[in-house]
Design a protein around this motif. Sequence first.
Motif, mmCIF file in Angstrom:
data_model
loop_
_atom_site.group_PDB
_atom_site.id
_atom_site.type_symbol
_atom_site.label_atom_id
_atom_site.label_comp_id
_atom_site.label_asym_id
_atom_site.label_seq_id
_atom_site.Cartn_x
_atom_site.Cartn_y
_atom_site.Cartn_z
ATOM 1 N N LEU A 33 0.817 -1.216 0.000
ATOM 2 C CA LEU A 33 0.000 0.000 0.000
ATOM 3 C C LEU A 33 0.852 1.269 0.000
ATOM 4 C CD1 LEU A 33 -2.744 -1.037 2.585
ATOM 5 C CD2 LEU A 33 -3.131 -0.515 0.165
ATOM 6 N N PRO A 82 -3.229 8.781 1.818
ATOM 7 C CA PRO A 82 -4.635 8.884 1.393
ATOM 8 C C PRO A 82 -5.578 8.191 2.383
ATOM 9 C CG PRO A 82 -3.231 8.146 -0.412
ATOM 10 C CD PRO A 82 -2.402 8.064 0.832
ATOM 11 N N ALA A 83 -6.771 8.711 2.476
ATOM 12 C CA ALA A 83 -7.782 8.102 3.351
ATOM 13 C C ALA A 83 -8.063 6.667 2.930
ATOM 14 C CB ALA A 83 -9.058 8.928 3.320
ATOM 15 N N SER A 84 -7.934 6.390 1.641
ATOM 16 C CA SER A 84 -8.188 5.025 1.157
ATOM 17 C C SER A 84 -7.183 4.033 1.736
ATOM 18 C CB SER A 84 -8.126 4.985 -0.375
ATOM 19 O OG SER A 84 -6.853 5.409 -0.834
ATOM 20 N N VAL A 85 -5.947 4.474 1.961
ATOM 21 C CA VAL A 85 -4.932 3.603 2.561
ATOM 22 C C VAL A 85 -5.264 3.343 4.031
ATOM 23 C CG1 VAL A 85 -2.500 3.433 3.231
ATOM 24 C CG2 VAL A 85 -3.113 4.265 0.948
ATOM 25 N N ALA A 87 -8.184 3.358 5.313
ATOM 26 C CA ALA A 87 -9.326 2.442 5.299
ATOM 27 C C ALA A 87 -8.867 1.006 5.062
ATOM 28 C CB ALA A 87 -10.330 2.870 4.221
ATOM 29 N N GLU A 88 -7.890 0.826 4.161
ATOM 30 C CA GLU A 88 -7.351 -0.516 3.890
ATOM 31 C C GLU A 88 -6.669 -1.094 5.134
ATOM 32 O OE1 GLU A 88 -6.898 -2.736 1.398
ATOM 33 O OE2 GLU A 88 -7.898 -1.769 -0.269
ATOM 34 N N SER A 91 -9.268 -2.180 7.567
ATOM 35 C CA SER A 91 -9.881 -3.415 7.079
ATOM 36 C C SER A 91 -8.969 -4.612 7.333
ATOM 37 C CB SER A 91 -10.168 -3.285 5.582
ATOM 38 O OG SER A 91 -10.669 -4.500 5.062
#
Length: 232
Positions: A33, A82-85, A87-88, A91
């Motif tokens: 990531l 990033p916020a997506s990272v 979130a990953e 998770s």
Amino acid sequence: MPQGLQTIGFDADDTLWQNESFYRLTQERFADLLADYTDRDHLHRKLLEAERRNLGRYGFGIKGFMLSMIETAIEVTDQKVPASVIAELLSAGQEMLAHPVHLLPHAMEAVRALSETHTLVLITKGDLLDQERKLAQSGLGDFFDGVEIVSQKTPAIYMQAFTRHGSGPKHAMMIGNSLKSDVIPALEAGAWGVYIPHGLTWELEHAEPPVGHERYREFADLGEAVELLRSL
């Protein structure tokens, strides 16, 4: 080997069931990531620094590991992660918390056999809810006379546990995969310490084996240890 042995303590993670392998897989995912921001070795060093720094805040376990990954991601990206990272990473941590329990070889037969002749105590570090979940799913819970989920494993902790569940450390043995947490402090408390190496060991659990200590033993697996104990 011990005479008059009454109480046997077992570590849980990477002694009775797999644990570190799931951390390693998540660290690989973490590195993937953040591959655009830093190389794997640098990321690993920074994560280890964060974990060491955060032990006093979060203790041992998946939740502390997850927070340390997020902290490291913020640091190595200069606060641009990033916020997506994020979130990953959350998770990934949640997947670890829900992962099925995989017993190690000989764990079931070792615990079942020794429960017939000795008082068994599970002594483990980690998050209370997660360790309770893993014990319940393992199928081993009914064989233990006591469960101690602690923040640290020190000579005082072993002294208290073996006194609570027996006649004290002199008549007790601790079995585990960590020299630093399972063996050395148990020996310092006056108990026997049995080391069962695991192929993967967290860097913060490394220590030199106390070779020459009269109460220290090392076996390749739980099966070897049980065969010797049953023959006494």
